[in-house]
Design a protein around this motif. Structure first.
Motif, PDB file in Angstrom:
ATOM      1  N   THR A 114      -3.387  -9.963  14.818  1.00  0.00           N
ATOM      2  CA  THR A 114      -3.013  -9.501  16.014  1.00  0.00           C
ATOM      3  C   THR A 114      -2.305  -8.058  15.623  1.00  0.00           C
ATOM      4  O   THR A 114      -2.619  -6.778  16.339  1.00  0.00           O
ATOM      5  CB  THR A 114      -1.869 -10.302  16.652  1.00  0.00           C
ATOM      6  N   LEU A 115      -1.789  -8.028  14.480  1.00  0.00           N
ATOM      7  CA  LEU A 115      -1.029  -6.602  14.066  1.00  0.00           C
ATOM      8  C   LEU A 115      -2.155  -5.601  13.535  1.00  0.00           C
ATOM      9  O   LEU A 115      -2.009  -4.386  13.897  1.00  0.00           O
ATOM     10  CB  LEU A 115      -0.305  -7.056  12.953  1.00  0.00           C
ATOM     11  N   MET A 122      12.833  -5.899   2.268  1.00  0.00           N
ATOM     12  CA  MET A 122      12.874  -7.216   1.346  1.00  0.00           C
ATOM     13  C   MET A 122      14.038  -8.111   1.856  1.00  0.00           C
ATOM     14  O   MET A 122      14.073  -9.091   1.901  1.00  0.00           O
ATOM     15  CB  MET A 122      12.944  -6.586  -0.050  1.00  0.00           C
ATOM     16  N   ARG A 123      15.325  -7.473   2.333  1.00  0.00           N
ATOM     17  CA  ARG A 123      16.338  -8.240   2.635  1.00  0.00           C
ATOM     18  C   ARG A 123      15.998  -8.888   4.043  1.00  0.00           C
ATOM     19  O   ARG A 123      16.364 -10.171   4.162  1.00  0.00           O
ATOM     20  CB  ARG A 123      17.459  -7.287   2.786  1.00  0.00           C
ATOM     21  N   ARG A 124      15.522  -8.261   4.836  1.00  0.00           N
ATOM     22  CA  ARG A 124      15.089  -8.856   6.222  1.00  0.00           C
ATOM     23  C   ARG A 124      14.048  -9.872   5.928  1.00  0.00           C
ATOM     24  O   ARG A 124      14.178 -10.811   6.758  1.00  0.00           O
ATOM     25  CB  ARG A 124      14.528  -7.775   7.100  1.00  0.00           C
ATOM     26  N   ILE A 125      13.142  -9.762   5.143  1.00  0.00           N
ATOM     27  CA  ILE A 125      12.220 -10.796   4.816  1.00  0.00           C
ATOM     28  C   ILE A 125      12.885 -12.128   4.394  1.00  0.00           C
ATOM     29  O   ILE A 125      12.640 -13.292   4.803  1.00  0.00           O
ATOM     30  CB  ILE A 125      11.113 -10.271   4.032  1.00  0.00           C
ATOM     31  N   ALA A 126      13.809 -11.710   3.366  1.00  0.00           N
ATOM     32  CA  ALA A 126      14.354 -12.867   2.586  1.00  0.00           C
ATOM     33  C   ALA A 126      15.344 -13.589   3.686  1.00  0.00           C
ATOM     34  O   ALA A 126      15.485 -14.843   3.878  1.00  0.00           O
ATOM     35  CB  ALA A 126      15.338 -12.495   1.610  1.00  0.00           C
ATOM     36  N   LEU A 156       9.225 -14.427  12.284  1.00  0.00           N
ATOM     37  CA  LEU A 156       8.002 -14.640  11.439  1.00  0.00           C
ATOM     38  C   LEU A 156       7.333 -13.300  11.629  1.00  0.00           C
ATOM     39  O   LEU A 156       6.898 -12.740  10.526  1.00  0.00           O
ATOM     40  CB  LEU A 156       7.195 -15.778  11.735  1.00  0.00           C
ATOM     41  N   ARG A 157       7.224 -12.783  12.901  1.00  0.00           N
ATOM     42  CA  ARG A 157       6.672 -11.621  13.147  1.00  0.00           C
ATOM     43  C   ARG A 157       7.177 -10.335  12.492  1.00  0.00           C
ATOM     44  O   ARG A 157       6.411  -9.352  11.863  1.00  0.00           O
ATOM     45  CB  ARG A 157       6.362 -11.526  14.335  1.00  0.00           C
ATOM     46  N   ILE A 158       8.398 -10.162  12.358  1.00  0.00           N
ATOM     47  CA  ILE A 158       9.287  -9.061  11.725  1.00  0.00           C
ATOM     48  C   ILE A 158       8.991  -9.174  10.690  1.00  0.00           C
ATOM     49  O   ILE A 158       8.644  -7.993   9.947  1.00  0.00           O
ATOM     50  CB  ILE A 158      10.751  -9.374  12.371  1.00  0.00           C
ATOM     51  N   ALA A 159       9.078 -10.226   9.892  1.00  0.00           N
ATOM     52  CA  ALA A 159       8.827 -10.681   8.301  1.00  0.00           C
ATOM     53  C   ALA A 159       7.462 -10.114   7.955  1.00  0.00           C
ATOM     54  O   ALA A 159       7.326  -9.494   6.891  1.00  0.00           O
ATOM     55  CB  ALA A 159       9.109 -11.943   7.965  1.00  0.00           C
ATOM     56  N   THR A 160       6.552 -10.535   8.834  1.00  0.00           N
ATOM     57  CA  THR A 160       5.012 -10.267   8.600  1.00  0.00           C
ATOM     58  C   THR A 160       4.808  -8.862   8.457  1.00  0.00           C
ATOM     59  O   THR A 160       4.224  -8.283   7.595  1.00  0.00           O
ATOM     60  CB  THR A 160       4.269 -11.059   9.553  1.00  0.00           C
ATOM     61  N   ASN A 161       5.353  -8.209   9.550  1.00  0.00           N
ATOM     62  CA  ASN A 161       5.134  -6.573   9.477  1.00  0.00           C
ATOM     63  C   ASN A 161       5.908  -5.685   8.211  1.00  0.00           C
ATOM     64  O   ASN A 161       5.332  -4.875   8.005  1.00  0.00           O
ATOM     65  CB  ASN A 161       5.772  -6.084  10.839  1.00  0.00           C
ATOM     66  N   ASP A 162       7.172  -6.219   8.196  1.00  0.00           N
ATOM     67  CA  ASP A 162       7.866  -5.883   6.742  1.00  0.00           C
ATOM     68  C   ASP A 162       6.915  -6.098   5.656  1.00  0.00           C
ATOM     69  O   ASP A 162       7.044  -5.091   4.780  1.00  0.00           O
ATOM     70  CB  ASP A 162       9.111  -6.528   6.754  1.00  0.00           C
ATOM     71  N   GLY A 163       6.311  -7.056   5.550  1.00  0.00           N
ATOM     72  CA  GLY A 163       5.457  -7.481   4.474  1.00  0.00           C
ATOM     73  C   GLY A 163       4.306  -6.355   4.277  1.00  0.00           C
ATOM     74  O   GLY A 163       3.794  -5.785   3.353  1.00  0.00           O
ATOM     75  N   LEU A 164       3.636  -6.188   5.558  1.00  0.00           N
ATOM     76  CA  LEU A 164       2.416  -5.121   5.599  1.00  0.00           C
ATOM     77  C   LEU A 164       3.148  -3.668   5.200  1.00  0.00           C
ATOM     78  O   LEU A 164       2.353  -2.874   4.525  1.00  0.00           O
ATOM     79  CB  LEU A 164       1.669  -5.192   7.008  1.00  0.00           C
ATOM     80  N   GLN A 165       4.146  -3.497   5.663  1.00  0.00           N
ATOM     81  CA  GLN A 165       4.728  -2.173   5.468  1.00  0.00           C
ATOM     82  C   GLN A 165       4.950  -1.846   3.739  1.00  0.00           C
ATOM     83  O   GLN A 165       5.295  -0.889   3.308  1.00  0.00           O
ATOM     84  CB  GLN A 165       5.957  -1.771   6.261  1.00  0.00           C
ATOM     85  N   LEU A 166       5.344  -3.087   3.403  1.00  0.00           N
ATOM     86  CA  LEU A 166       5.340  -2.892   1.644  1.00  0.00           C
ATOM     87  C   LEU A 166       4.193  -2.889   0.999  1.00  0.00           C
ATOM     88  O   LEU A 166       4.210  -2.865  -0.258  1.00  0.00           O
ATOM     89  CB  LEU A 166       6.367  -4.015   1.240  1.00  0.00           C
ATOM     90  N   GLY A 167       3.110  -3.077   1.677  1.00  0.00           N
ATOM     91  CA  GLY A 167       1.764  -3.236   1.159  1.00  0.00           C
ATOM     92  C   GLY A 167       1.208  -4.558   0.742  1.00  0.00           C
ATOM     93  O   GLY A 167       0.125  -4.758   0.005  1.00  0.00           O
TER      94      GLY A 167
END
Length: 417
Positions: A365-366, A276-280, A309-320
């Motif tokens: 892509t992910l 969450m911190r990384r996305i923010a 953006l890609r890191i944040a997108t992947n973090d979002g997916l990992q958060l469900g």
């Protein structure tokens, strides 16, 4: 104190001391092809610091928006590392020097911000006796709270005499806030140079007096200059008694927006909190980049935006989070930062559309890339292999479009690059 109040307070303090308030420069450096992004307040004054500038003043104060890519791996893992951040700075071009800089910094922190002087530690370059004496004799800091460090810790840029880069440089003096023994790492030699969370670096006072050339040659500049940088986010956290920057008003509403999208509560010490911190952080950085004209692409500055953006997108997916949501985070960033930086608010709709489009494309892509990664993981585990070979890492990146950093953060295997 609110963030806007801190920013305005700092600027007012130095304007009262005859500094000219200059607006923040763009994140895209003006007339400096050597820089990818503006990473410090001094960037817009580089020619002045080299003695070649012709600005009609010798003192300046700014609140500069900055972006640094070197700390991307640390974002979310520590209390105070960011890609985008604001740097409060005061500058002198051949005017005042060490005494004024040090005494004003102490006055601002202890008299204006009312930070407990007993909680502050300072450091100086090991050969800079003049700064040491000012801290001890003029300011009255006990010797036990003055630390001498080498060029890696107390020269700007770090290790400039031996490693570079070329350009203006000089010894520095840093001011730290001691959060207390409860944040101590337990090492007997723990101090301001330790990487743990006990000592928060608030302000770096750089005494720019040399120009470095090839071979490590240090030539005295035509005049001695001052370049300081105080992190707004870190200082705000200290003022409000927060253990990390992400729990201040600059980030907490963004974290709450992410909580709502993930339907999970923020947890400071877990993987959920780290993501969450990384996305923010990353969405905040992307918002400011796009506002300054940097669009996602496969090269240069645009690649950095796409990577974040890609890191944040992947973090979002990992958060469900199964649907594009980063554009909603952009809305929160613009709400928080819009008054101080009107260019962000003015381009909110455009930034929103760019981020939503980029996230949607990368989610496709992910989905394919991560499915392929899982298939390879299963095969390797059946064979008793615990390491993901470098050739598979490259194939996932080159053929499937899965970024290396996403593979590393998503696989259960050890990554062998």
């Amino acid at each position: 104190m609110r963030a806007d109040e801190l920013r305005e307070s700092y600027i007012r303090f130095f304007v009262e001391r005859f500094h000219i308030h200059r607006p923040s420069d763009s994140l895209v450096p003006t007339d400096d092809a050597t820089l990818l992004f503006t990473g410090a307040g001094m960037n817009q004054f580089k020619e002045m610091l080299l003695g070649r500038g012709k600005l009609p003043f010798t003192r300046a104060v700014t609140s500069q928006k900055c972006l640094r890519t070197g700390d991307i791996p640390n974002v979310g893992r520590t209390a105070g590392h960011h890609t985008f951040f604001e740097m409060l700075g005061n500058f002198s071009f051949g005017d005042y020097f060490k005494k004024e800089t040090i005494t004003w910094a102490w006055e601002y922190l202890t008299k204006i911000l009312k930070i407990d002087a007993d909680r502050l530690r300072v450091s100086v370059y090991e050969d800079d006796q003049a700064s040491y004496d000012i801290w001890k004799d003029e300011v009255g800091v006990p010797e036990a709270r003055i630390h001498r460090f080498d060029a890696k810790e107390n020269f700007w840029p770090a290790d400039a005499p031996t490693k570079g880069p070329n350009g203006p440089c000089g010894p520095c003096s840093e001011i730290f806030y001691d959060q207390g023994p409860e944040y101590d790492c337990g090492k007997p030699d723990c101090g301001p140079d330790c990487d743990c969370d006990r000592y928060v670096e608030l302000w770096n006072l750089v005494f720019t007096q040399f120009e470095r050339a090839e071979g490590g040659k240090l030539t005295p500049l035509p005049s001695k200059n001052i370049d300081t940088g105080m992190g707004l986010e870190r200082t705000l956290a200290v003022l409000n008694g927060k253990p990390n920057n992400f729990e201040t008003e600059l980030f907490w509403p963004i974290i709450q927006r992410i909580e709502a999208a993930a339907r999970k509560e923020y947890e400071r010490t877990t993987d959920v909190g780290r993501r969450m911190r990384r996305i923010a952080d990353h969405v905040r950085a992307v918002t400011f980049c796009i506002a300054d004209g940097v669009l996602p692409s496969n090269e240069g500055r645009g690649y950095v935006v796409r990577k974040l953006l890609r890191i944040a997108t992947n973090d979002g997916l990992q958060l469900g989070i199964q649907h594009p949501f980063l554009h909603h985070v952009v809305d929160e960033v613009c709400k928080i930062m819009g008054s101080a930086y009107p260019e962000v608010k003015a381009r909110e709709d455009y930034i929103n559309k760019v981020v939503k489009k980029e996230e949607f494309k990368f989610r496709v892509t992910l989905k394919v890339g991560l499915r392929t990664l899982r298939e390879n993981e299963a095969t390797l585990k059946e064979r008793g292999v615990e390491v993901l070979p470098g050739k598979i890492l490259f194939w996932l990146h080159d053929t499937c479009g899965l970024p290396t950093e996403v593979t590393e953060s998503s696989t259960e295997l050890i990554v062998n690059e």
